[in-house]
Design a protein around this motif. Sequence first.
Motif, PDB file in Angstrom:
ATOM      1  N   TYR A 120      39.152  32.712  49.988  1.00 27.66           N
ATOM      2  CA  TYR A 120      38.069  33.125  49.093  1.00 27.66           C
ATOM      3  C   TYR A 120      37.939  34.638  49.234  1.00 27.66           C
ATOM      4  N   LEU A 121      37.908  35.347  48.127  1.00 21.52           N
ATOM      5  CA  LEU A 121      37.849  36.801  48.155  1.00 21.52           C
ATOM      6  C   LEU A 121      36.447  37.266  47.775  1.00 21.52           C
ATOM      7  N   ASP A 122      35.989  38.300  48.449  1.00 18.36           N
ATOM      8  CA  ASP A 122      34.669  38.864  48.186  1.00 18.36           C
ATOM      9  C   ASP A 122      34.835  40.329  47.844  1.00 18.36           C
ATOM     10  N   GLU A 123      34.778  40.638  46.558  1.00 19.07           N
ATOM     11  CA  GLU A 123      34.871  42.024  46.094  1.00 19.07           C
ATOM     12  C   GLU A 123      33.517  42.390  45.510  1.00 19.07           C
ATOM     13  N   PRO A 124      32.836  43.402  46.038  1.00 23.55           N
ATOM     14  CA  PRO A 124      31.441  43.657  45.668  1.00 23.55           C
ATOM     15  C   PRO A 124      31.211  44.002  44.204  1.00 23.55           C
ATOM     16  N   SER A 125      32.269  44.355  43.469  1.00 22.95           N
ATOM     17  CA  SER A 125      32.096  44.718  42.063  1.00 22.95           C
ATOM     18  C   SER A 125      32.183  43.530  41.116  1.00 22.95           C
ATOM     19  N   VAL A 126      32.599  42.373  41.626  1.00 21.70           N
ATOM     20  CA  VAL A 126      32.780  41.191  40.777  1.00 21.70           C
ATOM     21  C   VAL A 126      31.487  40.384  40.742  1.00 21.70           C
ATOM     22  N   LEU A 127      31.019  40.091  39.553  1.00 18.37           N
ATOM     23  CA  LEU A 127      29.788  39.322  39.412  1.00 18.37           C
ATOM     24  C   LEU A 127      29.962  37.924  39.991  1.00 18.37           C
ATOM     25  N   PRO A 128      28.957  37.393  40.676  1.00 19.54           N
ATOM     26  CA  PRO A 128      29.072  36.053  41.265  1.00 19.54           C
ATOM     27  C   PRO A 128      29.210  34.984  40.188  1.00 19.54           C
ATOM     28  N   CYS A 129      29.973  33.972  40.506  1.00 21.49           N
ATOM     29  CA  CYS A 129      30.220  32.881  39.562  1.00 21.49           C
ATOM     30  C   CYS A 129      30.615  31.658  40.377  1.00 21.49           C
ATOM     31  N   ILE A 130      30.132  30.495  39.987  1.00 21.50           N
ATOM     32  CA  ILE A 130      30.457  29.269  40.721  1.00 21.50           C
ATOM     33  C   ILE A 130      30.579  28.119  39.740  1.00 21.50           C
ATOM     34  N   GLY A 131      31.489  27.203  40.031  1.00 23.37           N
ATOM     35  CA  GLY A 131      31.670  26.051  39.160  1.00 23.37           C
ATOM     36  C   GLY A 131      32.303  24.911  39.917  1.00 23.37           C
ATOM     37  N   ASN A 132      32.463  23.799  39.242  1.00 26.03           N
ATOM     38  CA  ASN A 132      33.086  22.623  39.850  1.00 26.03           C
ATOM     39  C   ASN A 132      34.594  22.831  39.948  1.00 26.03           C
ATOM     40  N   ASP A 133      35.251  21.896  40.592  1.00 30.14           N
ATOM     41  CA  ASP A 133      36.705  21.945  40.776  1.00 30.14           C
ATOM     42  C   ASP A 133      37.400  22.292  39.468  1.00 30.14           C
ATOM     43  N   ALA A 134      38.206  23.342  39.507  1.00 26.12           N
ATOM     44  CA  ALA A 134      38.855  23.814  38.275  1.00 26.12           C
ATOM     45  C   ALA A 134      40.124  23.050  37.940  1.00 26.12           C
ATOM     46  N   PHE A 135      40.740  22.431  38.927  1.00 24.10           N
ATOM     47  CA  PHE A 135      42.099  21.936  38.710  1.00 24.10           C
ATOM     48  C   PHE A 135      42.258  20.423  38.761  1.00 24.10           C
ATOM     49  N   LEU A 150      34.108  23.296  45.060  1.00 29.01           N
ATOM     50  CA  LEU A 150      33.597  24.431  44.300  1.00 29.01           C
ATOM     51  C   LEU A 150      34.643  25.526  44.093  1.00 29.01           C
ATOM     52  N   ALA A 151      34.604  26.117  42.912  1.00 33.10           N
ATOM     53  CA  ALA A 151      35.449  27.262  42.571  1.00 33.10           C
ATOM     54  C   ALA A 151      34.555  28.489  42.476  1.00 33.10           C
ATOM     55  N   LEU A 152      34.999  29.588  43.093  1.00 31.61           N
ATOM     56  CA  LEU A 152      34.205  30.813  43.120  1.00 31.61           C
ATOM     57  C   LEU A 152      34.828  31.886  42.227  1.00 31.61           C
ATOM     58  N   ALA A 153      34.195  33.052  42.214  1.00 29.92           N
ATOM     59  CA  ALA A 153      34.572  34.088  41.248  1.00 29.92           C
ATOM     60  C   ALA A 153      35.958  34.671  41.488  1.00 29.92           C
ATOM     61  N   LEU A 154      36.381  34.743  42.756  1.00 31.31           N
ATOM     62  CA  LEU A 154      37.654  35.384  43.075  1.00 31.31           C
ATOM     63  C   LEU A 154      38.309  34.619  44.222  1.00 31.31           C
ATOM     64  N   GLU A 155      39.505  34.094  43.963  1.00 32.43           N
ATOM     65  CA  GLU A 155      40.197  33.266  44.959  1.00 32.43           C
ATOM     66  C   GLU A 155      41.683  33.577  44.963  1.00 32.43           C
ATOM     67  N   GLU A 156      42.327  33.298  46.103  1.00 33.56           N
ATOM     68  CA  GLU A 156      43.771  33.487  46.223  1.00 33.56           C
ATOM     69  C   GLU A 156      44.427  32.151  46.512  1.00 33.56           C
ATOM     70  N   TYR A 157      45.509  31.872  45.810  1.00 35.93           N
ATOM     71  CA  TYR A 157      46.268  30.622  45.948  1.00 35.93           C
ATOM     72  C   TYR A 157      47.729  30.967  46.230  1.00 35.93           C
ATOM     73  N   GLU A 158      48.438  30.040  46.885  1.00 40.32           N
ATOM     74  CA  GLU A 158      49.852  30.272  47.157  1.00 40.32           C
ATOM     75  C   GLU A 158      50.653  28.984  47.001  1.00 40.32           C
ATOM     76  N   SER A 159      51.887  29.162  46.526  1.00 39.76           N
ATOM     77  CA  SER A 159      52.831  28.058  46.363  1.00 39.76           C
ATOM     78  C   SER A 159      54.142  28.449  47.025  1.00 39.76           C
ATOM     79  N   PRO A 160      54.283  28.184  48.330  1.00 38.90           N
ATOM     80  CA  PRO A 160      55.514  28.566  49.027  1.00 38.90           C
ATOM     81  C   PRO A 160      56.775  27.951  48.411  1.00 38.90           C
ATOM     82  N   ARG A 167      37.306  34.813  37.863  1.00 38.26           N
ATOM     83  CA  ARG A 167      36.568  34.014  36.883  1.00 38.26           C
ATOM     84  C   ARG A 167      35.337  34.718  36.312  1.00 38.26           C
ATOM     85  N   SER A 168      35.056  35.918  36.747  1.00 40.16           N
ATOM     86  CA  SER A 168      33.918  36.646  36.196  1.00 40.16           C
ATOM     87  C   SER A 168      34.259  38.131  36.145  1.00 40.16           C
ATOM     88  N   PRO A 169      33.541  38.884  35.312  1.00 41.93           N
ATOM     89  CA  PRO A 169      33.906  40.287  35.095  1.00 41.93           C
ATOM     90  C   PRO A 169      33.460  41.214  36.212  1.00 41.93           C
TER      91      PRO A 169
END
Length: 318
Positions: free
Chosen positions: A85-100, A108-118, A128-130
């Motif tokens: 989960y990434l926290d960048e102070p300039s990104v507006l907070p946003c939350i929602g249900n499972d996106a995938f 929960l899905a948050l405003a800024l996240e990192e995913y990986e597929s090795p 997910r927000s400006p």
Amino acid sequence: VLLLRSVPQTLVSLVPQLPAQAEPSDPTAAAADPAPAAMEFALVDGEKFSPSCSTLVMPALSIGNVGQLAVDLLIPSAKARRVAYLDEPSVLPCIGNDAFGPDAVGDLALALEEYESPSHGLAFIQQRSPVITGMMVSFAKNVANFISSIGKDHVVILSSLDSGKRRVIDASSDMLYYLSSCNEDGSDPECEKLGWKKLEEYDPSQRLWKCLASLIEGGVLSEDMADDPEEMTASDYYATLPFAALFFACKAKGLKVSCVLCYCSEGDNMPESFHLAEAVCKLRGQDPEQFHGNGSNGWTIPLSWKSIYGPPPDMSIF
């Protein structure tokens, strides 16, 4: 999950404004902008950043949310796991249900996240927000620092352009455009082989592009950069978009950067999102069929797409 966008209109909107009481010529006013807060992250339990995922794909928010939709399509298709989960102070907070999905289980899905597929060598950042107006340059630098710090070396930025700004209408409506850090003029032979066109409006010697590069490198906003929107040319529009700030910020960190762009209008832009997602696969020399998803051509359709334009109408009203 809500996908929100914010498109700057001038270069001024990319950086914080001077205090109202400060004179533009006041040397203390130029130094009034405090150092931006650093970006932080929290790893998901049991996860870590994989060195095998050297290519990172992320959206740059723009008209139609096409870049975000493309990343939403790529993450479940590549069976990527949420790593941080990434926290960048300039990104507006946003939350929602499972996106995938496949089911909405309250993950929960948050405003800024990192995913990986090795298994596919891909990492993703989903936004997910400006970004707060005036903080785009700060955001871009924070993101570039983070990407560099976790060992990624190639950043693919997916974004859209306002079709109303097109100067020439191509015979092929699904033409893709690109901007690359491989050469100073933004060209890349590999992208040309894929049939994409370099963004003609990119000119590193043009004033606004030079100003943006200077801001990324730590320069300050001078009075002559503060253009009136009515005086901006068609080419100036492109330098004010989020993808441009991200491009220069990642390039400044020594990362290889490939921006993949398409024109669109507001509305149902799922076809364009498929187009950008397919472009990532082509750039990587992969075939979407390798994903073995539940949708057409190997794609896995994210759960959030079921309600992206709201629930269906109550048929009893007809």
